[in-house]
Design an enzyme around this catalytic site. Structure first.
Site, PDB file in Angstrom:
ATOM      1  N   LYS A  53       0.844  -1.207   0.000  1.00  0.00           N
ATOM      2  CA  LYS A  53       0.000   0.000   0.000  1.00  0.00           C
ATOM      3  C   LYS A  53       0.874   1.251   0.000  1.00  0.00           C
ATOM      4  O   LYS A  53       0.595   2.224  -0.703  1.00  0.00           O
ATOM      5  CB  LYS A  53      -0.937  -0.029   1.216  1.00  0.00           C
ATOM      6  CG  LYS A  53      -2.045  -1.053   1.041  1.00  0.00           C
ATOM      7  CD  LYS A  53      -2.800  -1.378   2.306  1.00  0.00           C
ATOM      8  CE  LYS A  53      -3.788  -2.525   2.003  1.00  0.00           C
ATOM      9  NZ  LYS A  53      -4.424  -3.095   3.190  1.00  0.00           N
ATOM     10  N   GLN A  97      -5.163  -1.828   9.443  1.00  0.00           N
ATOM     11  CA  GLN A  97      -4.785  -3.048   8.723  1.00  0.00           C
ATOM     12  C   GLN A  97      -5.242  -4.272   9.509  1.00  0.00           C
ATOM     13  O   GLN A  97      -4.840  -4.480  10.648  1.00  0.00           O
ATOM     14  CB  GLN A  97      -3.252  -3.069   8.518  1.00  0.00           C
ATOM     15  CG  GLN A  97      -2.742  -4.282   7.777  1.00  0.00           C
ATOM     16  CD  GLN A  97      -3.231  -4.343   6.319  1.00  0.00           C
ATOM     17  OE1 GLN A  97      -3.201  -3.352   5.597  1.00  0.00           O
ATOM     18  NE2 GLN A  97      -3.701  -5.506   5.899  1.00  0.00           N
ATOM     19  N   ASP A 120     -11.672   2.139   4.132  1.00  0.00           N
ATOM     20  CA  ASP A 120     -11.965   0.714   3.988  1.00  0.00           C
ATOM     21  C   ASP A 120     -13.478   0.478   3.944  1.00  0.00           C
ATOM     22  O   ASP A 120     -13.926  -0.648   3.718  1.00  0.00           O
ATOM     23  CB  ASP A 120     -11.364  -0.051   5.180  1.00  0.00           C
ATOM     24  CG  ASP A 120     -10.512  -1.222   4.728  1.00  0.00           C
ATOM     25  OD1 ASP A 120     -10.433  -1.444   3.507  1.00  0.00           O
ATOM     26  OD2 ASP A 120      -9.934  -1.910   5.592  1.00  0.00           O
TER      27      ASP A 120
END
Ligand code: NAP
Length: 298
Positions: A53, A97, A120
């Site tokens: 990322k 994460q 997200d």
């Protein structure tokens, strides 16, 4: 011959558009878009994902801020960090994460993320808006899959779509997005009876069970589109060698299908790309920038 839905190629094409978008709008915003990634603990796969990322951000001009906390961190410490990032003017997106160590209350941490920075799309406000089919941040893997289908003009409206898996991360949001796009969606799970028969009805079959090679040709209708979300590292027969595979036994189904996603190089790269897209949309919204990227949203 079956059509490969090449997520790697599509993600590079989208990245080029994102790079150009940032370059032409940075003067107006007076800063680059910013993404904060919060990682807790030492899960090695998470380390690789965070690295990927970070690299993707730097390729297109997003500034990334990595916060790597130790397993010994306390819930309150992580909550405080998220609250601080919520009001940080240089940060447009916050990603926790996953997975994180079990001692943490994952849902509570996600709830703490400001919905407009929840890149997200897992915060309950954003999930609620998805249920209501209102615009909001959409979760990355499902949004990436919809872009992959659209890239080859694969129609969703009116199609019978079966999703294997009902997780909050993939199966549920994906089923809702496809429903919002007028697909006729069946969501299946580990208690579904006669799974292969249910799947064999599908024009589009999406496997997100997290079970290596679960889907063989007995699940697949002739001419179907098959999307493999699963990713597994299996030990190969030769010592010390590993290979990646998905939830689909590709060699068994490939001759039957109209189109398929490979593993690796299918859904995975699109997940990262949609994280970049969501971060840029949050940045764009903050500075009232023009939108030339709307087609990338599901
Ligand atoms: P998860 O939270 O473990 O959920 C798996 C879902 O599949 C559950 O709903 C489960 O049913 C269902 N399931 C499990 N075994 C099944 C079976 N034999 N038959 C039918 N349904 C079954 O997993 P996830 O987070 O959704 O991830 C799924 C897979 O996608 C994993 O391999 C993960 O690594 C991969 N993934 C890939 C990406 C990417 O970018 N490529 C992103 C996210 C996830 P129950 O609800 O009944 O338990």
């Amino acid at each position: 011959m079956s059509l490969k839905l090449d997520g790697k190629k599509l993600s590079l094409e989208i990245e080029e558009r994102l790079y150009n978008y940032i370059s032409s709008n940075k003067k107006i915003a007076k800063r680059s878009p910013g993404l904060a990634v919060v990682r807790i603990g030492e899960d090695p796969a998470s380390g690789v994902y965070v690295n990927n990322k970070e690299k993707a951000c730097s390729r297109i001009g997003i500034k990334s801020f990595i916060f790597h906390l130790n397993d010994s961190a306390e819930q309150e410490e992580v909550e405080e960090l998220i609250i601080k990032l919520n009001s940080d003017k240089d940060i447009d997106g916050i990603l926790l994460q996953l997975p994180i160590p079990k001692k943490f209350d994952e849902q509570k941490l996600i709830s703490n993320i400001n919905p407009s920075k929840d890149v997200d799309g897992l915060n309950e406000i954003n999930i609620g808006k998805l249920v209501k089919n209102e615009p909001a941040m959409r979760s990355c893997t499902p949004a990436g899959i919809i872009n992959l289908l659209r890239s080859q003009n694969i129609t969703i409206e009116g199609k019978k779509i079966v999703v294997i898996g009902r997780s909050l991360l993939v199966g549920k949001p994906l089923s809702l997005m496809l429903l919002n796009l007028n697909g006729t969606v069946t969501m299946t799970h580990s208690k579904t009876l006669n799974l292969n028969k249910v799947c064999k009805e599908a024009d589009i079959l999406i496997a997100a069970a997290g079970k290596p090679n679960l889907v063989d040709s007995s699940f697949v209708k002739e001419g179907a589109v098959i999307i493999d979300v699963g990713i597994h590292r299996l030990k190969s027969s030769e010592e010390n060698l590993t290979r990646l595979c998905g939830d689909v036994l590709l060699e068994d189904v490939i001759s039957k299908v109209f189109a398929y996603t490979p593993v690796p190089g299918g859904v995975g790269p699109m997940t990262v790309t949609m994280l970049l897209v969501n971060t840029i949309f949050s940045w764009k919204k903050q500075f009232g920038l023009s939108s030339t990227l709307k087609d990338l949203l599901p």
